[in-house]
Design a protein around this motif. Sequence first.
Motif, short mmCIF file in Angstrom:
data_model
loop_
_atom_site.label_atom_id
_atom_site.label_comp_id
_atom_site.label_asym_id
_atom_site.label_seq_id
_atom_site.Cartn_x
_atom_site.Cartn_y
_atom_site.Cartn_z
N GLU A 33 63.99 89.20 20.35
CA GLU A 33 62.75 89.48 21.08
C GLU A 33 61.63 89.76 20.09
OE1 GLU A 33 64.82 91.44 25.02
OE2 GLU A 33 64.04 92.81 23.48
N ILE A 34 60.45 89.23 20.42
CA ILE A 34 59.26 89.50 19.61
C ILE A 34 58.33 90.36 20.45
CG2 ILE A 34 58.15 87.30 20.26
CD1 ILE A 34 56.89 87.37 17.37
N THR A 35 57.85 91.42 19.84
CA THR A 35 56.87 92.28 20.51
C THR A 35 55.56 92.18 19.74
OG1 THR A 35 57.52 94.23 19.25
CG2 THR A 35 58.62 93.90 21.37
N ALA A 36 54.48 92.32 20.47
CA ALA A 36 53.14 92.34 19.89
C ALA A 36 52.52 93.66 20.29
CB ALA A 36 52.31 91.16 20.39
N ASP A 37 52.23 94.49 19.31
CA ASP A 37 51.70 95.83 19.56
C ASP A 37 52.55 96.58 20.58
OD1 ASP A 37 49.69 95.53 17.69
OD2 ASP A 37 48.24 94.79 19.15
N GLY A 38 53.87 96.44 20.46
CA GLY A 38 54.81 97.17 21.30
C GLY A 38 55.13 96.54 22.64
N GLU A 39 54.48 95.43 22.98
CA GLU A 39 54.71 94.77 24.26
C GLU A 39 55.54 93.49 24.06
OE1 GLU A 39 52.10 93.09 28.04
OE2 GLU A 39 51.10 94.07 26.37
N LEU A 40 56.56 93.30 24.90
CA LEU A 40 57.39 92.10 24.80
C LEU A 40 56.51 90.87 24.97
CD1 LEU A 40 60.24 90.88 24.53
CD2 LEU A 40 60.39 90.97 27.03
N ALA A 41 56.54 90.00 23.95
CA ALA A 41 55.69 88.81 23.96
C ALA A 41 56.50 87.52 24.10
CB ALA A 41 54.86 88.75 22.68
N GLY A 42 57.79 87.58 23.82
CA GLY A 42 58.61 86.38 23.92
C GLY A 42 60.01 86.63 23.41
N PHE A 43 60.80 85.56 23.43
CA PHE A 43 62.20 85.68 23.01
C PHE A 43 62.76 84.32 22.63
CE2 PHE A 43 61.96 85.28 27.60
CZ PHE A 43 62.80 84.21 27.86
#
Length: 122
Positions: A33-43
């Motif tokens: 999982e990739i988060t951007a500024d703590g928010e799930l952005a993709g996987f």
Amino acid sequence: MNDKLTRTPGPDPEEHAMTTTTVADNPEKSRYEITADGELAGFAEYFRHGDDEGEIAFIHTEIDPRFGGQGLGGILARAVLDDARARELAVLPYCPFIRGWLTKHPDYHDLVPAAQHERFGL
């Protein structure tokens, strides 16, 4: 996998905003999982037969449209392939995104077994 921190430009390059991204393995969901500024952005979803198989098959990658155009897909692809290398796993890129990223980065072709290069267009 150790969390990887990378800074990428935010949605408006003129603002010179920086987004902190983190990529982490979530084995319970069989995905990175990739988060951007703590928010799930993709996987990037994967399949493994077991730890002793020595292979990881990437089957689907998705970036939330709200985070599109920020290069997060490429950051995610590099991170998951770097982790596969660190774990000494052979990569089977069934996912079109991961496969496409690999075709543009020949320094990662060695992760795919040589006998599978033609199958995956490498």
